[in-house]
Motif scaffolding. Structure first.
Motif, PDB file in Angstrom:
ATOM      1  N   LYS A  75       0.848  -1.192   0.000  1.00 36.22           N
ATOM      2  CA  LYS A  75       0.000   0.000   0.000  1.00 36.22           C
ATOM      3  C   LYS A  75       0.882   1.238   0.000  1.00 36.22           C
ATOM      4  O   LYS A  75       1.936   1.263   0.639  1.00 36.22           O
ATOM      5  CB  LYS A  75      -0.854  -0.036   1.265  1.00 36.22           C
ATOM      6  N   MET A  77       0.432   5.619   0.290  1.00 38.08           N
ATOM      7  CA  MET A  77      -0.385   6.813   0.461  1.00 38.08           C
ATOM      8  C   MET A  77       0.389   7.973  -0.158  1.00 38.08           C
ATOM      9  O   MET A  77       1.540   8.209   0.193  1.00 38.08           O
ATOM     10  CB  MET A  77      -0.643   7.092   1.943  1.00 38.08           C
ATOM     11  N   THR A  79       0.552  11.918  -0.581  1.00 38.55           N
ATOM     12  CA  THR A  79       0.069  13.164  -0.006  1.00 38.55           C
ATOM     13  C   THR A  79       0.765  14.331  -0.688  1.00 38.55           C
ATOM     14  O   THR A  79       1.994  14.397  -0.704  1.00 38.55           O
ATOM     15  CB  THR A  79       0.367  13.222   1.511  1.00 38.55           C
ATOM     16  N   VAL A 101      -5.929  12.559   0.298  1.00 33.50           N
ATOM     17  CA  VAL A 101      -4.741  11.738   0.096  1.00 33.50           C
ATOM     18  C   VAL A 101      -5.104  10.637  -0.886  1.00 33.50           C
ATOM     19  O   VAL A 101      -6.204  10.086  -0.819  1.00 33.50           O
ATOM     20  CB  VAL A 101      -4.297  11.131   1.447  1.00 33.50           C
ATOM     21  N   ILE A 103      -4.751   6.941  -1.872  1.00 32.74           N
ATOM     22  CA  ILE A 103      -4.334   5.668  -1.282  1.00 32.74           C
ATOM     23  C   ILE A 103      -4.508   4.581  -2.340  1.00 32.74           C
ATOM     24  O   ILE A 103      -5.602   4.403  -2.879  1.00 32.74           O
ATOM     25  CB  ILE A 103      -5.154   5.336  -0.018  1.00 32.74           C
ATOM     26  N   TRP A 105      -3.452   0.434  -3.346  1.00 33.54           N
ATOM     27  CA  TRP A 105      -2.992  -0.825  -2.770  1.00 33.54           C
ATOM     28  C   TRP A 105      -3.146  -1.963  -3.757  1.00 33.54           C
ATOM     29  O   TRP A 105      -3.930  -1.906  -4.703  1.00 33.54           O
ATOM     30  CB  TRP A 105      -3.736  -1.121  -1.473  1.00 33.54           C
ATOM     31  N   CYS A 115      -7.865   1.534  -5.532  1.00 32.00           N
ATOM     32  CA  CYS A 115      -7.825   2.819  -4.839  1.00 32.00           C
ATOM     33  C   CYS A 115      -9.238   3.236  -4.495  1.00 32.00           C
ATOM     34  O   CYS A 115     -10.205   2.644  -4.965  1.00 32.00           O
ATOM     35  CB  CYS A 115      -7.161   3.891  -5.701  1.00 32.00           C
ATOM     36  N   ASN A 116      -9.355   4.272  -3.673  1.00 29.30           N
ATOM     37  CA  ASN A 116     -10.636   4.907  -3.433  1.00 29.30           C
ATOM     38  C   ASN A 116     -10.829   5.865  -4.607  1.00 29.30           C
ATOM     39  O   ASN A 116     -10.182   6.910  -4.680  1.00 29.30           O
ATOM     40  CB  ASN A 116     -10.619   5.647  -2.099  1.00 29.30           C
ATOM     41  N   SER A 142       4.025   7.444   1.605  1.00 30.71           N
ATOM     42  CA  SER A 142       4.153   6.555   2.758  1.00 30.71           C
ATOM     43  C   SER A 142       3.881   5.129   2.288  1.00 30.71           C
ATOM     44  O   SER A 142       2.815   4.853   1.726  1.00 30.71           O
ATOM     45  CB  SER A 142       3.144   6.922   3.841  1.00 30.71           C
ATOM     46  N   THR A 144       3.492   0.995   3.085  1.00 39.94           N
ATOM     47  CA  THR A 144       3.175   0.025   4.134  1.00 39.94           C
ATOM     48  C   THR A 144       2.904  -1.342   3.513  1.00 39.94           C
ATOM     49  O   THR A 144       2.856  -1.479   2.284  1.00 39.94           O
ATOM     50  CB  THR A 144       1.942   0.458   4.962  1.00 39.94           C
TER      51      THR A 144
END
Length: 160
Positions: A75, A77, A79, A101, A103, A105, A115-116, A142, A144
């Protein structure tokens, strides 16, 4: 960097290794001197990196889509920042981090990056507006769930 196709411009996210290093040194310096960051200052975590996008064209851009490629599951993010960095490395403040943001994954065993959609669309449209007034824009990425910069290619595509 920018890839150009008929009627489309693809702006690549490029990791700013030097700026990331400088920001990590800031955090390390504070820790070594047992000092606190400035009120509202954003310190880079080990999983965060600074990227930049150079807008070689700034006008008549219309957001089309994100182009995110992940070589493995994880994932990220993305920004945006309102920060204009200077050679003396002005510290990044939390209030300079933009909303929404992006996001993105990828689940283990799948090829598709998810994604959203609503946030990604709004974020892309915001970039379109910012590109009109900026030649360079900086981003905080970021990572993760096992993803890292070596396994990501990220760009944003606009219609020219």
């Amino acid at each position: 960097m920018c890839k150009q196709r008929p009627q489309q411009l693809e702006f690549l996210f490029v990791q700013d290794v030097q700026l990331t290093k400088c920001m990590r040194l800031r955090a390390q310096s504070l820790q070594q001197r047992n000092e606190r960051p400035q009120d509202g200052e954003k310190l880079l975590r080990p999983n965060e990196y600074i990227y930049r996008v150079d807008f070689v064209r700034q006008h008549n851009l219309y957001f089309l889509h994100w182009k995110i490629q992940m070589e493995k599951a994880g994932k990220v993010m993305v920004t945006g920042t309102s920060q204009h960095w200077t050679p003396d490395l002005t510290n990044l403040m939390n209030r300079q981090l933009l909303e929404p943001v992006g996001i993105f994954w990828k689940k283990p065993g799948t090829k598709e990056v998810e994604c959203n959609e609503a946030d990604a669309q709004e974020f892309g449209e915001r970039l379109m507006e910012l590109a009109k007034i900026r030649k360079v824009m900086y981003f905080l990425l970021s990572f993760t769930d096992g993803l890292d910069p070596a396994h990501l290619k990220c760009s944003v595509v606009f219609k020219a």
